[in-house]
Design an enzyme around this catalytic site. Structure first.
Site, short mmCIF file in Angstrom:
data_model
loop_
_atom_site.label_atom_id
_atom_site.label_comp_id
_atom_site.label_asym_id
_atom_site.label_seq_id
_atom_site.Cartn_x
_atom_site.Cartn_y
_atom_site.Cartn_z
N ALA A 27 55.85 39.96 51.52
CA ALA A 27 56.00 38.71 50.66
C ALA A 27 57.31 38.83 49.78
CB ALA A 27 54.77 38.82 49.59
N TYR B 294 62.89 42.50 39.37
CA TYR B 294 62.10 41.27 40.49
C TYR B 294 63.07 41.16 41.56
CZ TYR B 294 59.03 38.12 42.34
OH TYR B 294 58.04 37.23 43.30
N THR C 117 54.65 28.93 44.42
CA THR C 117 53.25 28.53 44.77
C THR C 117 52.16 28.68 43.82
OG1 THR C 117 53.92 29.47 47.12
CG2 THR C 117 51.43 29.27 46.83
N ARG D 69 53.02 31.73 34.62
CA ARG D 69 53.77 31.00 35.35
C ARG D 69 53.71 29.31 34.93
NH1 ARG D 69 53.14 33.57 41.19
NH2 ARG D 69 51.32 34.35 40.10
N ASP E 142 48.11 52.32 43.65
CA ASP E 142 49.17 51.93 43.22
C ASP E 142 50.36 52.09 44.17
OD1 ASP E 142 51.94 51.47 42.13
OD2 ASP E 142 51.02 51.63 40.18
N GLY F 136 45.16 39.76 43.65
CA GLY F 136 45.93 38.83 42.91
C GLY F 136 45.53 37.32 43.63
N PHE F 137 46.56 36.43 42.97
CA PHE F 137 46.40 35.00 43.35
C PHE F 137 46.16 34.86 44.66
CE2 PHE F 137 49.47 31.16 43.60
CZ PHE F 137 48.28 30.40 43.97
P1 NAD Z 1 50.01 38.31 41.57
O1 NAD Z 1 50.65 38.87 40.39
O2 NAD Z 1 48.60 37.23 41.17
O3 NAD Z 1 49.44 39.10 42.49
C1 NAD Z 1 50.13 40.47 42.71
C2 NAD Z 1 48.92 41.30 43.02
O4 NAD Z 1 49.78 42.45 43.24
C3 NAD Z 1 48.26 41.60 41.74
O5 NAD Z 1 46.86 41.57 42.06
C4 NAD Z 1 48.72 43.03 40.95
O6 NAD Z 1 47.50 43.67 40.31
C5 NAD Z 1 49.01 43.65 42.55
N1 NAD Z 1 49.92 44.73 42.28
C6 NAD Z 1 51.29 44.76 41.37
N2 NAD Z 1 52.16 45.81 41.24
C7 NAD Z 1 51.30 46.84 42.23
C8 NAD Z 1 51.50 47.98 42.54
N3 NAD Z 1 52.39 48.48 42.38
N4 NAD Z 1 50.43 48.73 43.28
C9 NAD Z 1 49.34 47.87 43.76
N5 NAD Z 1 49.08 46.45 43.61
C10 NAD Z 1 49.89 45.76 42.69
O7 NAD Z 1 51.13 37.35 42.12
P2 NAD Z 1 51.10 36.27 43.46
O8 NAD Z 1 51.64 34.97 43.05
O9 NAD Z 1 49.53 36.48 44.28
O10 NAD Z 1 52.12 36.93 44.41
C11 NAD Z 1 51.84 38.00 45.63
C12 NAD Z 1 52.92 38.21 45.99
O11 NAD Z 1 53.63 37.04 46.60
C13 NAD Z 1 54.02 39.08 45.53
O12 NAD Z 1 54.56 39.90 46.10
C14 NAD Z 1 55.08 37.98 44.80
O13 NAD Z 1 56.33 38.65 44.68
C15 NAD Z 1 55.35 36.99 46.09
N6 NAD Z 1 55.49 35.70 45.78
C16 NAD Z 1 54.83 34.95 45.31
C17 NAD Z 1 55.26 33.53 44.83
C18 NAD Z 1 54.18 32.59 44.16
O14 NAD Z 1 54.88 31.48 43.72
N7 NAD Z 1 52.98 32.76 43.92
C19 NAD Z 1 56.56 33.33 44.97
C20 NAD Z 1 57.39 34.30 45.73
C21 NAD Z 1 56.93 35.32 46.14
N1 UDP Z 2 58.37 27.26 32.30
C1 UDP Z 2 58.34 26.30 31.44
N2 UDP Z 2 56.86 26.47 30.49
C2 UDP Z 2 56.27 27.69 30.61
C3 UDP Z 2 56.34 28.52 31.78
C4 UDP Z 2 57.71 28.38 32.44
O1 UDP Z 2 58.83 25.45 31.02
O2 UDP Z 2 55.19 27.67 29.88
C5 UDP Z 2 59.50 26.95 33.32
C6 UDP Z 2 60.48 28.19 33.55
O3 UDP Z 2 61.32 28.37 32.46
C7 UDP Z 2 61.08 27.94 34.73
C8 UDP Z 2 60.05 27.01 35.52
O4 UDP Z 2 59.34 26.68 34.44
O5 UDP Z 2 62.36 27.11 34.60
C9 UDP Z 2 59.23 27.73 36.31
O6 UDP Z 2 58.75 29.20 35.75
P1 UDP Z 2 57.90 30.02 36.66
O7 UDP Z 2 57.78 31.05 35.54
O8 UDP Z 2 56.60 29.38 36.84
O9 UDP Z 2 58.53 30.54 37.87
P2 UDP Z 2 60.02 30.87 38.08
O10 UDP Z 2 60.98 30.85 37.07
O11 UDP Z 2 59.77 32.36 38.74
O12 UDP Z 2 60.56 29.95 39.23
#
Ligand code: NAD
Ligand code: UDP
Length: 348
Positions: free
Chosen positions: A137, A168, A198, A209, A79, A33-34
């Site tokens: 995470a 979630y 992030t 996002r 998974d 993932g990201f």
């Molecule tokens: P992402 O969606 O890019 O990455 C998530 C990864 O998990 C993907 O590669 C997906 O294929 C894999 N995945 C999902 N469900 C799975 C399962 N059941 N089994 C195996 N793999 C699975 O998201 P991300 O932004 O990289 O987030 C990574 C982690 O960080 C997540 O747990 C997310 O909740 C947490 N997090 C991220 C943010 C952010 O802003 N990026 C903020 C808060 C928490």
């Molecule tokens: N958002 C938006 N346009 C988009 C996607 C998201 O205005 O195309 C808004 C969304 O409604 C929220 C904020 O941007 O108020 C952040 O959304 P995101 O999905 O990135 O993260 P989260 O809501 O989980 O913080």
């Protein structure tokens, strides 16, 4: 599922990395993932061995294509809702598997909840059996639509248990509870990182996002879709800062079992972000307003004093620099895709 005679073989005979530090056998769930892909890369660069597990739901092989073939890296599609057996010893587990974008995690809410809860349980069991340290995470979503600003770890949150975000938010809250209980019942060495929004390169263009959406829309001249009136706020941390924070949290010698916030405390309205991205991309895109999703938090800003004092961690990348790197990534991707379309057209 029993994984990894390959991993086992790949790991025989190594215990010290090129810096003379202990070489860790590290499992990263969600590693395609990201955030996970960047973490895998950083761990490998630090001389560790990485087993990456991902079901590729939102993750992409493109994110880790450069790691395939590296002797210290093994990818396995799996998974985490399903239990897993790994014969190799494990020192560290980073549990990142879970879709993080609201449109993605709401596609199959029951699976999202299972990923958070059963996935956490499976990883905690693995950590217990292996004696591995495990980092969860977690997320600022445990605070829901917060009633206090900024959010410190002591705030219990304001979450709707039955809304579209609950799979979630409540899933991640339950996972924290499981981590806490495994620590107390089985002395598992846990770390709970509450991650705030992030962004950065290697987000998928289809992620959904706000930053990736706005950048893709601005670069392609589509309308920029602001939800509500755009007055809701978020605080945005750059990927590299965040991953550095997770790694230093994991390796902190003191057992820190309580949650720690990770994020960048500057607060922006969504409308400000749209305008900034239009400026930085010199886009002709128009801003259009769409209905605000149900339970969309109105304000969010982390109090990161705990991470600062315990880990000396602070994010250093400004929003402008982080956005510039993200825009450069999406521009390069769009150019590659255009080139591909042209060369396909030539072949026809
Ligand atoms: P992402 O969606 O890019 O990455 C998530 C990864 O998990 C993907 O590669 C997906 O294929 C894999 N995945 C999902 N469900 C799975 C399962 N059941 N089994 C195996 N793999 C699975 O998201 P991300 O932004 O990289 O987030 C990574 C982690 O960080 C997540 O747990 C997310 O909740 C947490 N997090 C991220 C943010 C952010 O802003 N990026 C903020 C808060 C928490
Ligand atoms: N958002 C938006 N346009 C988009 C996607 C998201 O205005 O195309 C808004 C969304 O409604 C929220 C904020 O941007 O108020 C952040 O959304 P995101 O999905 O990135 O993260 P989260 O809501 O989980 O913080």
């Amino acid at each position: 599922m029993n994984i990894s005679s390959d991993f086992e073989q790949a790991h025989l005979g190594f215990s010290v990395n090129r810096y003379g530090q202990q070489r860790m056998n590290t499992l990263v769930t969600g590693g395609a993932g990201f955030l996970g892909s960047h973490l895998c890369r950083q761990l490998l660069q630090s001389g560790h061995k990485v087993l990456c597990i991902d079901n590729l739901m939102t993750g992409r092989m493109e994110n880790i294509h450069d790691l395939i073939g590296n002797n210290n890296f093994l990818f396995q599609q799996h998974d985490i809702v399903d239990p897993i057996e790994i014969t190799q010893s494990l020192d560290r587990i980073y549990n990142l598997a879970c879709p993080a974008s609201p449109p993605q995690y709401q596609k199959d809410p029951i699976h999202t909840f299972k990923t958070c809860v059963l996935g956490a349980m499976n990883m905690l069991e693995l950590a217990r059996r292996k004696g591995a340290r495990i980092l969860q995470a977690s997320t600022s979503e445990v605070y829901g639509d917060p009633q206090v600003m900024p959010q410190a770890e002591g705030y219990f949150g304001n979450v709707n248990t039955c809304g579209p975000r609950a799979c979630y938010d409540e899933g991640k809250r339950s996972a924290e509870t499981l981590f806490h209980d495994y620590h107390h019942a089985h002395d598992v060495d846990i770390r709970i990182a509450r991650i705030f929004n992030t962004y950065g390169p290697s987000m998928s263009p289809e992620d959904g996002r706000v930053i990736s959406n706005f950048v893709v829309q601005a670069l392609s001249g589509q309308d920029i879709t602001v939800m509500g009136d755009g007055s809701q706020t978020r605080s945005f941390c750059y990927r590299d800062d965040l991953v550095r924070g997770l790694m230093s949290f994991m390796e902190h010698p003191q057992k820190i079992a309580e949650p720690v916030n990770f994020g960048r405390p500057d607060e922006y309205t969504v409308l400000m972000i749209a305008e900034k991205i239009i400026d930085l991309t010199e886009s002709k895109s128009r801003i259009v307003f769409k209905p605000l999703p149900v339970d969309d938090p109105k304000r969010r800003r982390p109090d990161i004093s705990k991470a600062q004092s315990l880990l000396s961690w602070t994010p250093v990348t400004s929003l402008e620099d982080g956005l510039a790197a993200t825009i450069a990534h999406f521009s390069a991707l769009a150019a590659e895709q255009a080139e591909q379309v042209n060369s396909d057209a030539c072949v026809v």
